[in-house]
Design an enzyme around this catalytic site. Structure first.
Site, PDB file in Angstrom:
ATOM      1  N   HIS A 133      -2.659   3.174  -4.633  1.00 24.78           N
ATOM      2  CA  HIS A 133      -2.093   2.696  -3.365  1.00 24.78           C
ATOM      3  C   HIS A 133      -0.686   2.137  -3.580  1.00 24.78           C
ATOM      4  O   HIS A 133      -0.347   1.085  -3.032  1.00 24.78           O
ATOM      5  CB  HIS A 133      -3.013   1.642  -2.735  1.00 24.78           C
ATOM      6  CG  HIS A 133      -4.276   2.234  -2.167  1.00 24.78           C
ATOM      7  ND1 HIS A 133      -4.301   2.986  -1.014  1.00 24.78           N
ATOM      8  CD2 HIS A 133      -5.563   2.194  -2.615  1.00 24.78           C
ATOM      9  CE1 HIS A 133      -5.542   3.386  -0.761  1.00 24.78           C
ATOM     10  NE2 HIS A 133      -6.335   2.922  -1.727  1.00 24.78           N
TER      11      HIS A 133
ATOM     12  N   GLU B 118      -9.696   2.965  -5.431  1.00 27.11           N
ATOM     13  CA  GLU B 118      -9.219   4.303  -5.069  1.00 27.11           C
ATOM     14  C   GLU B 118      -7.965   4.730  -5.848  1.00 27.11           C
ATOM     15  O   GLU B 118      -6.947   5.047  -5.253  1.00 27.11           O
ATOM     16  CB  GLU B 118      -8.936   4.346  -3.555  1.00 27.11           C
ATOM     17  CG  GLU B 118     -10.186   4.078  -2.741  1.00 27.11           C
ATOM     18  CD  GLU B 118      -9.940   4.096  -1.242  1.00 27.11           C
ATOM     19  OE1 GLU B 118     -10.824   4.568  -0.519  1.00 27.11           O
ATOM     20  OE2 GLU B 118      -8.882   3.636  -0.788  1.00 27.11           O
TER      21      GLU B 118
ATOM     22  N   ASP C 106       0.857  -1.189   0.000  1.00 26.30           N
ATOM     23  CA  ASP C 106       0.000   0.000   0.000  1.00 26.30           C
ATOM     24  C   ASP C 106       0.891   1.235   0.000  1.00 26.30           C
ATOM     25  O   ASP C 106       2.124   1.108  -0.064  1.00 26.30           O
ATOM     26  CB  ASP C 106      -0.957  -0.004   1.205  1.00 26.30           C
ATOM     27  CG  ASP C 106      -2.281   0.689   0.867  1.00 26.30           C
ATOM     28  OD1 ASP C 106      -2.239   1.862   0.452  1.00 26.30           O
ATOM     29  OD2 ASP C 106      -3.342   0.058   0.992  1.00 26.30           O
TER      30      ASP C 106
HETATM   31  C1  ACM Z   1     -10.945  -0.160   0.370  1.00 32.44           C
HETATM   32  O1  ACM Z   1     -11.407  -0.057   1.505  1.00 32.44           O
HETATM   33  N1  ACM Z   1     -10.427   0.888  -0.242  1.00 32.44           N
HETATM   34  C2  ACM Z   1     -10.987  -1.425  -0.338  1.00 32.44           C
END
Ligand code: ACM
Length: 501
Positions: A250, A314, A189
């Protein structure tokens, strides 16, 4: 009438019903006349002596006689036998997880058609015995049990805060006790890259650490040896480990280690110490694709199971909108927008994984730019992405955040205002069902199951981690395993459990 009265009396005796408080609740428990008294001890016997059966018996013995705080008297004379038996020839490829337990006055018989089923029988029997250690007695009964959903997962985020292999093993043990069968290991991440990749050492040397404002260096990672150890530990407990290698978003930790992965390689890069969604994401260049293929080569060699999670959530498209490389690729491939470019990116990786016999999972956002036929969708914002994927014929895992995010507080705070949707009490977890009314009956088999997610931005150590996970994981396990749910009954079993504390 007399029989009814007898049963009513039996159930009203203090301590009696308390021993049968297995979580998750088995499909069927039939009480029989008589009791098995095990004051003289217990002894485990297997029909057959293959290595897998012996492994199950050894783990069962450890939970019954080993690390717990109680011991059954060890005298062999008069010890009651617990017999483990595989019915017919074991088929390891079978997904059958059902088992039966028969308690007689002089022995216990645990049977299944599969090793994994037998393992779950032993987990239920462990709860039966440990919960009745004060009386050394359990009623005769027959339990038959089978799960409602095949996928019963828990995600642990080890990026925002790092947890040692000992802690990871502790959670694998807890998952096994609750018959959960998928450990989704969130390994990469923005705030940390946690898996050793031999070809790219900077991923962990640089990407595994962040420097906080006061100069403190925080981080850590798992060596490939440790990863193999965890995968083997989980496999012994019939838990599949799914690694998550996030893309295209991420990815700040990887970019800090190797700036060529970004569309703006000449700007300064660091491993962030703050949370939230970051705009610097992987650039869709050949060098990024080659890097990711190299990474996946090593990842696939470490994780023998079928699934690899590729993220997809995201990922803001600001960097791609400004990037000449990204825009040229869109033009060349006739992609209408950046969402389609994300689909192209993911599909490239999915195709590569397919050459290695692997299947790809992605978060709900991947339905936006086009969906390939074989990808599995993990629906997290709500169930909508999952429902859309099912309409397309894809398999899904439902993990809507309002029911499944264990980083949310368990209680509404009286000090800080908390949004109602960011509060997740035990009852709400228990009410969770991966199904949705809008899914047509003939497509319901595409819902494989559900998952609890433990994101760790604000979970800084093991103590806090345990507080966030228990007892909600017990409720999640029952929501996914048991067909017959009753919250009051669940609470009672949880309160009386000597195991799940
Ligand atoms: C997430 O909570 N962005 C998968």
């Amino acid at each position: 009438m007399r029989l009814i009265l007898l049963f009513a009396l039996l159930f009203s005796l203090p301590g009696f019903s308390q021993v049968i408080n297995i979580i998750p609740n088995p499909s069927k428990i039939e009480l029989k006349a008589g009791f098995l008294n095990f004051k003289q001890g217990l002894s485990i016997k297997t029909y057959g002596d293959d290595a897998e059966l012996s492994g199950i018996a050894r783990l069962f013995g450890n939970s019954l006689f080993g690390s717990k705080e109680w011991k059954v008297p060890e005298s062999k004379n008069g010890a009651k036998l617990i017999i483990l038996q595989i019915l017919e020839s074991p088929d390891n490829s079978s997904a059958d997880e059902s088992y039966s337990i028969r308690v007689f006055t002089d022995s216990v018989l645990i049977q299944s058609h599969t090793y994994r089923g037998l393992f779950y029988g032993c987990e239920s029997a462990t709860q039966l015995f440990i919960n009745s250690v004060l009386t050394n007695e359990i009623p005769c009964m027959e339990i038959t049990d089978t799960p409602q959903y095949a996928y019963r997962g828990m995600l642990l985020d080890v990026c925002r805060h790092f947890f040692s292999t000992d802690v990871v093993k502790q959670y694998i043990d807890l998952m096994a006790e609750l018959k959960l069968n998928v450990f989704h290991w969130h390994l990469t991440d923005d705030q940390g890259w946690r898996i050793e990749i031999k070809k790219y050492p900077r991923l962990t040397e640089v990407g595994g650490w962040c420097t906080q404002k006061d100069g403190f260096k925080y981080g850590g990672y798992y060596t490939q040896k440790e990863i193999k150890e965890i995968v083997a530990y989980a496999a012994e407990r019939y838990i599949t480990v799914i690694p998550e290698i996030e893309l295209p978003g991420h990815s700040s930790a990887a970019i800090a280690a190797y700036p060529f992965l970004s569309c703006t390689p000449n700007e300064p890069k660091t491993v962030p110490t703050t949370w939230g969604i970051k705009k610097d994401i992987y650039c869709p260049s050949d060098s990024t694709f080659n890097f990711l293929k190299d990474v996946l080569d090593e990842v696939c060699a470490l994780f023998p199971e079928q699934y690899i999670h590729m993220g997809g959530d995201e990922a803001p498209k600001d960097a791609w909108k400004k990037s000449r490389i990204a825009q040229a690729l869109m033009q060349r491939e006739h992609l209408k927008n950046e969402e389609e470019l994300q689909h192209y990116f993911l599909k490239k990786m999915e195709d590569y994984l397919a050459t290695k016999g692997k299947r790809c999972i992605g978060w709900g956002e991947i339905v936006k730019g086009g969906l390939s036929d074989s990808v599995l969708v993990m629906s997290w914002l709500n169930k909508k992405a999952g429902v859309k994927a099912i309409a397309h014929g894809n398999q899904v895992i439902m993990t809507p955040r309002v029911y499944c995010y264990f980083d949310y507080p368990q209680k509404l705070s009286d000090k800080k205002p908390t949004l109602w949707m960011l509060f997740l009490g035990l009852h709400k977890v228990y009410r969770f069902s991966p199904m949705a009314n809008s899914i047509p009956v003939e497509k319901r088999n595409l819902v494989l199951g559900g998952q609890a997610n433990v994101w760790t931005e604000y979970i800084i150590d093991e103590k806090r981690l345990h507080h966030q996970i228990m007892p909600r994981l017990a409720a999640m396990a029952e929501a996914l395993w048991s067909k017959h749910k009753n919250f009051a009954d669940f609470r009672e079993r949880l309160n009386n459990s000597a195991v799940l504390k």
